[in-house]
Design an enzyme around this catalytic site. Structure first.
Site, PDB file in Angstrom:
ATOM      1  N   ASP A 250      65.432 -46.280  32.102  1.00 39.30           N
ATOM      2  CA  ASP A 250      66.381 -47.175  30.682  1.00 39.30           C
ATOM      3  C   ASP A 250      65.937 -47.908  29.389  1.00 39.30           C
ATOM      4  O   ASP A 250      65.134 -46.482  29.482  1.00 39.30           O
ATOM      5  CB  ASP A 250      66.199 -49.067  31.480  1.00 39.30           C
ATOM      6  CG  ASP A 250      67.005 -49.855  30.603  1.00 39.30           C
ATOM      7  OD1 ASP A 250      67.688 -49.811  30.538  1.00 39.30           O
ATOM      8  OD2 ASP A 250      65.912 -50.674  30.620  1.00 39.30           O
TER       9      ASP A 250
ATOM     10  N   LYS B 263      78.048 -53.795  28.423  1.00 39.38           N
ATOM     11  CA  LYS B 263      77.668 -55.344  27.279  1.00 39.38           C
ATOM     12  C   LYS B 263      79.126 -56.693  27.976  1.00 39.38           C
ATOM     13  O   LYS B 263      78.697 -57.248  27.450  1.00 39.38           O
ATOM     14  CB  LYS B 263      77.609 -55.117  26.468  1.00 39.38           C
ATOM     15  CG  LYS B 263      75.911 -53.973  25.790  1.00 39.38           C
ATOM     16  CD  LYS B 263      74.738 -54.070  27.108  1.00 39.38           C
ATOM     17  CE  LYS B 263      73.404 -53.952  26.569  1.00 39.38           C
ATOM     18  NZ  LYS B 263      72.435 -54.189  27.307  1.00 39.38           N
TER      19      LYS B 263
ATOM     20  N   ASP C  30      63.586 -52.070  33.644  1.00 38.50           N
ATOM     21  CA  ASP C  30      62.834 -53.435  33.715  1.00 38.50           C
ATOM     22  C   ASP C  30      63.412 -55.035  33.899  1.00 38.50           C
ATOM     23  O   ASP C  30      63.444 -55.779  33.620  1.00 38.50           O
ATOM     24  CB  ASP C  30      62.557 -53.909  32.111  1.00 38.50           C
ATOM     25  CG  ASP C  30      63.505 -53.958  30.831  1.00 38.50           C
ATOM     26  OD1 ASP C  30      63.536 -55.182  30.460  1.00 38.50           O
ATOM     27  OD2 ASP C  30      64.520 -53.258  30.534  1.00 38.50           O
TER      28      ASP C  30
END
Length: 290
Positions: free
Chosen positions: A32, A73, A207
């Protein structure tokens, strides 16, 4: 339908052939971006999203804006608006339910804000460049990436991190696949472009829960990054200055979230990855799979 027109894999009389076990080693790490290799605390997208909602006159907390982190997004905006409390705020202020037209407008507003915040939050996390160099040199690993950023956003990041010494072998952006995380599409795209098989030879490092689930859905290993990521939500300077009890509470919460998401391993930061690579290689050699 005649007997001969039945596909072999649907014919109950055809014997099931086991796929041979893969005995390693790992061939590919798919990283990532924010919170994993750059932007400790994941501030670039979080700040841009908050600005977009502020422009709409909708108050939103840092915790609320971070919950869907890791998705495309535009999808992120959709998911925030589906939160019951936020939807109620929207209806109270706007007088109607949020629509796809609202999402389109907010995403269009988000893109230039994201491009600006990326410029201020593209510093490599401490030890990331050195660790990635070690993975290439000592373990002969290819380096891929998977992100909720689009190709346009990645064009802003690439030169900034290249100056710091980070040049992945493949950039998997959210607009390269029909759906991004938590689906496995982008991880598979990395494996295809970098000619890596079988999927057990791939490890995803992320994460966010969506990134962990991406790895699991693909059939790869998944490693969560807690300290530098979205759930501690603090810069390296903030972490260093944080009250010990508060830091321990936040770090434990991040470990719990990533463990619950199904991560095979959870580590503080990318610096802790090499021993995990060695352990996965050991497990692969013993015939284990993700």
């Amino acid at each position: 339908m005649s007997q001969h027109s039945v596909y072999p894999w649907t014919n109950p009389r055809m014997p099931f052939r086991m796929v041979p076990k893969y005995h390693g080693p790992l061939k590919l790490v798919v990283f990532d971006w924010s919170g994993t290799v750059v932007d400790c605390g994941v501030f670039a997208p979080a700040k841009a999203f908050q600005q977009v909602f502020e422009d709409e006159g909708i108050p939103i907390t840092d915790e609320e804006v971070r919950r869907p982190m890791g998705t495309h997004k535009r999808v992120h905006i959709q998911l925030v608006l589906k939160d019951e409390d936020i939807r109620k705020r929207w209806v109270s202020i706007k007088g109607s339910e949020p629509t796809e037209a609202d999402v389109d407008r907010m995403f269009a507003n988000f893109v230039p804000k994201q491009l600006e915040t990326l410029k201020d939050h593209s510093e490599m996390i401490e030890g990331a460049v050195e660790t990635i160099d070690k993975l290439r040199k000592d373990y002969n690993l290819k380096i891929g990436t998977s992100t909720g950023f689009t190709k346009l956003m990645m064009e802003t990041i690439k030169p900034l991190v290249a100056k710091q010494g980070y040049v992945p072998d493949f950039y998997g952006t959210a607009d390269l696949a029909p759906r991004g995380r938590p689906t496995p599409n982008l991880l598979w795209l990395n494996a295809i472009h970098l000619d890596v098989a079988p999927i057990q030879a791939v490890v995803k490092v992320d994460d966010t829960c969506g990134g962990i689930q991406e790895g699991l859905a693909a059939g790869a290993w998944s490693v969560g990054v807690a300290k530098t990521g979205n759930y501690v939500a603090a810069s390296e300077k903030e972490i260093a200055e944080m009250d010990t009890s508060e830091y321990n509470r936040k770090l434990q919460a991040a470990y719990d979230i990533l463990t619950k998401a199904g991560a095979h391993y959870v580590i503080d930061s990318i610096k802790d990855l090499p021993p995990v690579i060695e352990d996965i290689n050991r497990r692969l050699a013993a015939g284990e799979k993700p």
